[in-house]
Write a protein that holds these residues in place. Sequence first.
Motif, PDB file in Angstrom:
ATOM      1  N   ALA A  97       0.828  -1.203   0.000  1.00  0.00           N
ATOM      2  CA  ALA A  97       0.000   0.000   0.000  1.00  0.00           C
ATOM      3  C   ALA A  97       0.861   1.252   0.000  1.00  0.00           C
ATOM      4  N   LEU A  98       0.480   2.220  -0.831  1.00  0.00           N
ATOM      5  CA  LEU A  98       1.197   3.495  -0.894  1.00  0.00           C
ATOM      6  C   LEU A  98       0.591   4.481   0.098  1.00  0.00           C
ATOM      7  N   ASN A  99       1.454   5.271   0.690  1.00  0.00           N
ATOM      8  CA  ASN A  99       1.019   6.278   1.646  1.00  0.00           C
ATOM      9  C   ASN A  99       0.969   7.638   0.957  1.00  0.00           C
ATOM     10  N   TRP A 100      -0.188   8.289   1.023  1.00  0.00           N
ATOM     11  CA  TRP A 100      -0.340   9.653   0.519  1.00  0.00           C
ATOM     12  C   TRP A 100      -0.709  10.529   1.716  1.00  0.00           C
ATOM     13  N   ALA A 101       0.235  11.335   2.182  1.00  0.00           N
ATOM     14  CA  ALA A 101       0.009  12.120   3.397  1.00  0.00           C
ATOM     15  C   ALA A 101       0.668  13.480   3.274  1.00  0.00           C
ATOM     16  N   ASN A 102       0.004  14.483   3.836  1.00  0.00           N
ATOM     17  CA  ASN A 102       0.583  15.832   3.839  1.00  0.00           C
ATOM     18  C   ASN A 102       1.858  15.843   4.679  1.00  0.00           C
ATOM     19  N   GLN A 103       2.866  16.572   4.191  1.00  0.00           N
ATOM     20  CA  GLN A 103       4.162  16.627   4.852  1.00  0.00           C
ATOM     21  C   GLN A 103       4.477  18.066   5.239  1.00  0.00           C
ATOM     22  N   SER A 104       4.706  18.277   6.544  1.00  0.00           N
ATOM     23  CA  SER A 104       5.007  19.631   7.018  1.00  0.00           C
ATOM     24  C   SER A 104       6.279  20.180   6.405  1.00  0.00           C
ATOM     25  N   SER A 105       7.233  19.295   6.078  1.00  0.00           N
ATOM     26  CA  SER A 105       8.497  19.737   5.489  1.00  0.00           C
ATOM     27  C   SER A 105       8.336  20.209   4.049  1.00  0.00           C
ATOM     28  N   PHE A 106       7.152  19.972   3.472  1.00  0.00           N
ATOM     29  CA  PHE A 106       6.862  20.435   2.108  1.00  0.00           C
ATOM     30  C   PHE A 106       5.657  21.381   2.120  1.00  0.00           C
ATOM     31  N   GLY A 107       5.584  22.196   3.181  1.00  0.00           N
ATOM     32  CA  GLY A 107       4.525  23.186   3.247  1.00  0.00           C
ATOM     33  C   GLY A 107       3.145  22.598   3.401  1.00  0.00           C
ATOM     34  N   GLY A 108       3.047  21.412   3.985  1.00  0.00           N
ATOM     35  CA  GLY A 108       1.747  20.780   4.178  1.00  0.00           C
ATOM     36  C   GLY A 108       1.207  20.100   2.928  1.00  0.00           C
ATOM     37  N   LYS A 109       2.056  19.967   1.910  1.00  0.00           N
ATOM     38  CA  LYS A 109       1.629  19.307   0.676  1.00  0.00           C
ATOM     39  C   LYS A 109       1.981  17.833   0.713  1.00  0.00           C
ATOM     40  N   ALA A 110       1.259  17.038  -0.097  1.00  0.00           N
ATOM     41  CA  ALA A 110       1.470  15.589  -0.115  1.00  0.00           C
ATOM     42  C   ALA A 110       2.263  15.118  -1.332  1.00  0.00           C
ATOM     43  N   PHE A 111       2.058  15.774  -2.455  1.00  0.00           N
ATOM     44  CA  PHE A 111       2.741  15.323  -3.672  1.00  0.00           C
ATOM     45  C   PHE A 111       2.767  16.454  -4.696  1.00  0.00           C
ATOM     46  N   LYS A 112       3.610  16.290  -5.702  1.00  0.00           N
ATOM     47  CA  LYS A 112       3.740  17.288  -6.757  1.00  0.00           C
ATOM     48  C   LYS A 112       3.592  16.615  -8.120  1.00  0.00           C
ATOM     49  N   LEU A 113       2.876  17.288  -9.024  1.00  0.00           N
ATOM     50  CA  LEU A 113       2.760  16.854 -10.417  1.00  0.00           C
ATOM     51  C   LEU A 113       3.605  17.778 -11.292  1.00  0.00           C
ATOM     52  N   THR A 114       4.336  17.191 -12.207  1.00  0.00           N
ATOM     53  CA  THR A 114       5.123  17.965 -13.164  1.00  0.00           C
ATOM     54  C   THR A 114       4.837  17.438 -14.558  1.00  0.00           C
ATOM     55  N   LEU A 115       4.421  18.331 -15.448  1.00  0.00           N
ATOM     56  CA  LEU A 115       4.158  17.938 -16.830  1.00  0.00           C
ATOM     57  C   LEU A 115       5.420  18.128 -17.648  1.00  0.00           C
ATOM     58  N   GLN A 116       5.849  17.066 -18.310  1.00  0.00           N
ATOM     59  CA  GLN A 116       6.999  17.139 -19.197  1.00  0.00           C
ATOM     60  C   GLN A 116       6.534  17.002 -20.638  1.00  0.00           C
ATOM     61  N   THR A 117       7.251  17.644 -21.537  1.00  0.00           N
ATOM     62  CA  THR A 117       6.871  17.634 -22.943  1.00  0.00           C
ATOM     63  C   THR A 117       8.106  17.484 -23.818  1.00  0.00           C
ATOM     64  N   LYS A 118       7.902  16.941 -25.001  1.00  0.00           N
ATOM     65  CA  LYS A 118       8.974  16.842 -25.990  1.00  0.00           C
ATOM     66  C   LYS A 118       8.363  16.701 -27.370  1.00  0.00           C
ATOM     67  N   ALA A 119       9.159  17.007 -28.371  1.00  0.00           N
ATOM     68  CA  ALA A 119       8.718  16.771 -29.748  1.00  0.00           C
ATOM     69  C   ALA A 119       8.612  15.268 -29.978  1.00  0.00           C
ATOM     70  N   THR A 120       7.705  14.870 -30.834  1.00  0.00           N
ATOM     71  CA  THR A 120       7.476  13.437 -31.036  1.00  0.00           C
ATOM     72  C   THR A 120       8.698  12.728 -31.591  1.00  0.00           C
ATOM     73  N   THR A 121       9.587  13.473 -32.257  1.00  0.00           N
ATOM     74  CA  THR A 121      10.791  12.859 -32.832  1.00  0.00           C
ATOM     75  C   THR A 121      11.992  12.964 -31.904  1.00  0.00           C
ATOM     76  N   SER A 122      11.816  13.596 -30.738  1.00  0.00           N
ATOM     77  CA  SER A 122      12.924  13.825 -29.816  1.00  0.00           C
ATOM     78  C   SER A 122      12.946  12.768 -28.718  1.00  0.00           C
ATOM     79  N   THR A 123      14.100  12.609 -28.093  1.00  0.00           N
ATOM     80  CA  THR A 123      14.233  11.713 -26.950  1.00  0.00           C
ATOM     81  C   THR A 123      14.456  12.484 -25.656  1.00  0.00           C
ATOM     82  N   VAL A 124      14.473  13.813 -25.737  1.00  0.00           N
ATOM     83  CA  VAL A 124      14.783  14.650 -24.587  1.00  0.00           C
ATOM     84  C   VAL A 124      13.503  15.284 -24.055  1.00  0.00           C
ATOM     85  N   TRP A 125      13.180  15.008 -22.789  1.00  0.00           N
ATOM     86  CA  TRP A 125      12.024  15.595 -22.137  1.00  0.00           C
ATOM     87  C   TRP A 125      12.410  16.925 -21.503  1.00  0.00           C
ATOM     88  N   SER A 126      11.513  17.899 -21.578  1.00  0.00           N
ATOM     89  CA  SER A 126      11.773  19.194 -20.963  1.00  0.00           C
ATOM     90  C   SER A 126      10.537  19.629 -20.194  1.00  0.00           C
TER      91      SER A 126
END
Length: 339
Positions: A97-126
Motif C-alpha cells: 500500500a502506498l502512503n499519501w500524506a501531507n508533509q510539514s516539510s513540504f509546506g503541508g503538501k502531499a505530492f507534486k505533479l510535473t508535466l513534461q513535454t517533448k517533440a514526437t521525434t525527440s528523446t529529450v524531455w523538458s
Amino acid sequence: IYQPGLTTVQAWTTDVLGNASMVTSRVFNVDPSFVSGTLTTLNPVKAGAPQVLGWYTHTSGTADYVLDTDNTFNLMEVQNGVKLKIGLPSQTAEGVALNWANQSSFGGKAFKLTLQTKATTSTVWSADDEPASLSFTTAQIQSDATGNWVEWTLPKTLNSSLWPSNDQAKHDWRVLVENYAYGAGTSSRQMETAAFQVAVDLKAPGALSLWVSDTSNEVSLGLNQPQLTVTVGYTGMAVGDELVFQSQVQGDVNTSQTIMTYRLTAADIHAVAGVSIAQVNLARAAMAIVGDQHYQLGLTVSDAAGNSKKLASGASPMVIVDTSTPDAPTLACAVGQDV
C-alpha cells in the motif's frame, strides 16, 4: 497499438445527443516482436504507476469542462484552461500500500505533479518547472469506483515550453508524480505516467477579408440576381476550414443571423498574388432576412483545431437587396392628337 513501447488506449461512449461519458484509459506495453508479427501478448503496465485518465477543455471561463476527444488544443482552450485527470496508484508494483500524506516539510503538501513535454521525434524531455508543476494536499484527492485521482488545471502561460507561441505541432507529454511521503531516490517517491501524444495549434487564421465586388465593397441585387459570389481571403487558409456567414440589417446588430456554413475543399482554394482566396455563392433569399433592405455581411472562419477569426465590423461589405418591380408605364395620346 502497432508501435513498440508504452501505449495509452482511451475509450469513451457518446450518445446520439452528443453527450460523452468519462474516458477510460489503459496503458499497454507493446512488445516489439508483436509489432513485427512474431508474437507476443500485450502486457498492461504494472500496478503502481500513475495514469492520465483524460483531459478536458472548455470554451469560456463559465462553461462546463467537457472531455476533449480530438486530442488537439487550440488557443481558446489553452487560454481558458486545459484540465488533466491523473489517476494515483494505491499500491506499489509489489502490492504494498502506498502512503499519501501531507508533509510539514513540504509546506503541508502531499505530492507534486510535473508535466513534461517533448517533440514526437525527440528523446529529450523538458519542463518549465514553474508553470508546469504544482503541489497538492490529500484534501484535493478524489475517489470513486475506479480509484483515487486528482484534477490539475494546467497553467495558461503562453510563449513557454508548454505553450509555444503560434505552435502548430504534435507533442509527447507525460506527468511525473513526486510523493513527498517517501525518501528521495526511492521508487515510491518518483513515479511517471506513460507518454501520450497531443496536438497543439495556437495559430488562428489571420488578415481576414470579404469582398462582394471587384470595384467596391457594395453591391445591389435585384430579381435577376438570385445569388451573389463573394470572395474570402485570409492567411493560413486550409482544406477543412469552416466559414460561417452572417447577415444583418445595416446598423442593427440585433438582426444578425447565420445564413450559411461552408467547409472549404481543395478545389475552393486558389492563390492570387501570394494570397489564398476562395469564392462562395450566397443565396439572395438567405441574405434578405427581412426582405428588401440594406444588409451588412459578416464572416467567422474556424480552422480544424477550432481557432477562429471574425471579420472586423468596419470591413463588412454592403448588399442592397431590391426586388420590387417598378409601376407599369401609362400610355396616352397628347391632347388634340388621334391615333
